[in-house]
Design an enzyme around this catalytic site. Sequence first.
Site, PDB file in Angstrom:
ATOM      1  N   CYS A 121      67.379 105.161  90.727  1.00  0.00           N
ATOM      2  CA  CYS A 121      66.521 104.162  91.364  1.00  0.00           C
ATOM      3  C   CYS A 121      66.396 102.939  90.449  1.00  0.00           C
ATOM      4  O   CYS A 121      66.671 103.032  89.253  1.00  0.00           O
ATOM      5  CB  CYS A 121      65.140 104.750  91.657  1.00  0.00           C
ATOM      6  SG  CYS A 121      64.310 105.370  90.200  1.00  0.00           S
ATOM      7  N   CYS A 131      64.581 103.380  87.212  1.00  0.00           N
ATOM      8  CA  CYS A 131      65.269 104.226  86.231  1.00  0.00           C
ATOM      9  C   CYS A 131      66.238 103.380  85.420  1.00  0.00           C
ATOM     10  O   CYS A 131      66.348 103.528  84.204  1.00  0.00           O
ATOM     11  CB  CYS A 131      66.027 105.355  86.932  1.00  0.00           C
ATOM     12  SG  CYS A 131      65.025 106.266  88.121  1.00  0.00           S
TER      13      CYS A 131
END
Lengths: 340, 75
Positions: free
Chosen positions: B10, B13
């Site tokens: 994501c 991240c």
Amino acid sequence: MTVFQEIGDFIVYQILGMKWLNDLIGNLIQWLFGESFASGLWGEAIHFFIYDFIKIGLLLCFLIFIISYIQSFFPPERTKKILSRYHGIWANTLGALLGTVTPFCSCSSIPIFIGFTRAGLSTGVTFSFLISSPLVDMGALVLLTSIFGYSVAFTYVVVGLILAIVGGTIIEKTGLGKYIEPFVTEGADITVEGPKPTIKERLIYSKDQMLSTYKKVVLYIVIGVIIGAVIHNLIPATWIESVLGANNPLSVIYATVIGVPIYADIFGTIPVAEALYAKGAGLGTILAFMMSVTTLSLPSFIMLKKVVKWKLLLSFIGIVMAGIIIIGYAFNGLEYLFIK
Amino acid sequence: MIIKILGSGCPNCKKLEANVRQAVKELNIEAVIEKVENMQEIMAYGVMRLPAMVIDGQVKSMGKLLSSEEVKKYF
């Protein structure tokens, strides 16, 4: 009118509805561009856009801050621990309730699904949690209050929770819960608990959540408000009434089906709902649309598909859609009870 | 020091990984930085909130996009 009613109305119209802001912007447009422009088609559309954009932005920031503070007490690790102590319908009920206060972002939905399952929670309970989490949002509750009043907002939350509880229970009782990918259960249940945050850390967390959420949803709000302004001022009420009005027997089904592929934050759907409602769409039809947009979306199906099999995914979609349609018709039928 | 960034790919991240790399570079320390995207491996740490940061096998933060300044405090 009693004092309580007056205080209630003041909260609904002036604090949550921000009628003063509406008047202020109206006067400002009139002062800048003259009366004929302000009361014309574009003047009113611009008025609606500015008012709604500022109102939703302010409410959103305030709400996200408060909600994030509450949520900082319910990390998923804690929710997992609480839920693993209950069984049956109580576990589903608690799962649906905790879904509303556990902070949840779509990138964490898979680890949460796996973590819950490995802790021994049944798939049905996890689904109750996953349904209620995007559906019954505390921020949405307050925004709904500002548009439709307390009774609609309160009823929305109650039926949303019931949908989450019943949906999860059906998945449980029909044995659909076993259709999960085998790797989900192949591993130990491990829990790490971070250090308990201090009040200062909770406040910083809330502020960060507020800013990042606002940045994330501001685009949805702009698009939602533009669509809302267009509906509000440029589309004739008779069109909307004939397609989405309570008298069209298929309106709820249309609204639900249209809402599935659309992916938007609940804050983006509210201006659209507000404008549709003002133009004569049925209350149940609008709630069905909102529920469908927020709970059922392509990105969430793709996520879920990684951990569940087709049979369970399609059943989940079917159960939730059926539930939303029933709720929509019930609200349309009982609309006269809510709106005076 | 071995630093692992746990994340499913994501945006947050990826940002956390960049911030960790920057923090390591700024402090000029010896560290191996590893991105973990495999869900089985992530779950082995008991993490349910992403992104997470693990230093020498210990989970240091979960579900937070730490800035590079915040990352430094954990070294």
